[in-house]
Scaffold this active site. Sequence first.
Site, PDB file in Angstrom:
ATOM      1  CE  LYS A 120      -3.740  -2.572   0.762  1.00 56.90           C
ATOM      2  NZ  LYS A 120      -3.125  -3.890   0.977  1.00 56.90           N
ATOM      3  CE  LYS A 155      -7.244   0.480  -1.271  1.00 53.44           C
ATOM      4  NZ  LYS A 155      -6.325   0.622  -2.429  1.00 53.44           N
ATOM      5  NE  ARG A 205      -2.253  -7.126  -9.672  1.00 52.10           N
ATOM      6  CZ  ARG A 205      -2.211  -7.960  -8.628  1.00 52.10           C
ATOM      7  NH1 ARG A 205      -1.733  -9.178  -8.779  1.00 52.10           N
ATOM      8  NH2 ARG A 205      -2.648  -7.552  -7.445  1.00 52.10           N
ATOM      9  NE  ARG A 219      -7.473  -7.473 -10.206  1.00 48.62           N
ATOM     10  CZ  ARG A 219      -6.655  -7.186  -9.186  1.00 48.62           C
ATOM     11  NH1 ARG A 219      -6.152  -8.146  -8.449  1.00 48.62           N
ATOM     12  NH2 ARG A 219      -6.358  -5.925  -8.909  1.00 48.62           N
ATOM     13  NE  ARG A 227     -14.423  -6.708  -0.220  1.00 53.63           N
ATOM     14  CZ  ARG A 227     -14.514  -7.567   0.787  1.00 53.63           C
ATOM     15  NH1 ARG A 227     -13.532  -7.641   1.670  1.00 53.63           N
ATOM     16  NH2 ARG A 227     -15.566  -8.345   0.920  1.00 53.63           N
ATOM     17  CG  ASP A 267      -3.842  -4.133  -8.011  1.00 46.23           C
ATOM     18  OD1 ASP A 267      -3.531  -4.932  -8.905  1.00 46.23           O
ATOM     19  OD2 ASP A 267      -3.917  -4.453  -6.809  1.00 46.23           O
ATOM     20  CD  GLU A 275      -3.460  -2.768  -2.857  1.00 46.94           C
ATOM     21  OE1 GLU A 275      -2.849  -3.851  -3.038  1.00 46.94           O
ATOM     22  OE2 GLU A 275      -4.466  -2.665  -2.146  1.00 46.94           O
ATOM     23  CG  ASN A 277      -0.193  -6.043  -5.424  1.00 43.84           C
ATOM     24  OD1 ASN A 277      -0.668  -6.251  -4.323  1.00 43.84           O
ATOM     25  ND2 ASN A 277      -0.833  -5.329  -6.346  1.00 43.84           N
TER      26      ASN A 277
END
Length: 308
Positions: A120, A155, A205, A219, A227, A267, A275, A277
């Site tokens: 994050k 979050k 993503r 997604r 979400r 993302d 984000e 990742n």
Amino acid sequence: MKHLFVIDPIEQINPAKDSSAALMQAAHRASIEVWASTPSDLQARGDKAWVVASQIIPQPWLEISPTQSKPLTDFNCIWMRKDPPVDEAFLYATHLLEVAERDGVVILNKPASLRAWNEKLGALRFSNLMAPTLVASRVVELASFARVQGEVVVKPLGGKGGQGVIRVAKDAPGLEALLELMTDQERLPVMMQSFLKEVVSGDKRILLVDGQPLGAVNRRPKSGDFRSNLALGGQPEATELSIREKEICAELAPALKEHGLFFVGIDVIGGMLSEINVTSPTGIREVERLMGIPLADQVIGQLLERFT
């Protein structure tokens, strides 16, 4: 050539969905010896790092040989792909991997960056690409930010897969009480961001290898949820990168390469970075299935080109 994958227990992996399985199978197809261990199998003997690991044949899934104790310098590359949380055990594992890194072993992703780039908080390096964001533990400041933004998502900083992420309106009853709970009575910071209504069309993503986007999947949230994480029922869709998304990738690329973040999943919602990742990015299987791209093989190919 030998690759070690430091992962969750391999018996728990679903090869039809798991990105680590995809990478192991691609390595096997490239005639690389594949080994696997968990973080708890890492050791240090004096100034040398060792591991208790098993050689595996991942295709067809799965043949596992008896464990052997080996110095980490036996491996050309070590993939650190243990799923979050990034807890004490995870952090100690990165320190042990750094012992091997000092001896010239390639570690993906770089251990120091796994510690420094919280998934994050790491995105804050590029706050100009993000929705309005506040990271804080003080309830009064979080509540004030929510009222200014109108609707927000909150979050936990250590969460994964969308777990614990909530959406809340500025006039929600008990807002302060909810924030007290999420911050553990103002002991832990959380990330609060302006809610992006574009999420109903999906959260993209994008998988970057050595700073370059090689594949992406959209997604879409399941009915009744905002979400879009696949682990929470989000539905993957084929997609292409927009001009804006390509610009985001280009802006991130130099920093990702500088910090040894070879395989990363970002993302993006409505043209806004959400984000970065870095621990164990997922999405390879979905990209391969929906886009017809042999992504795992491309990742291994890029790796061999970059480090050999």
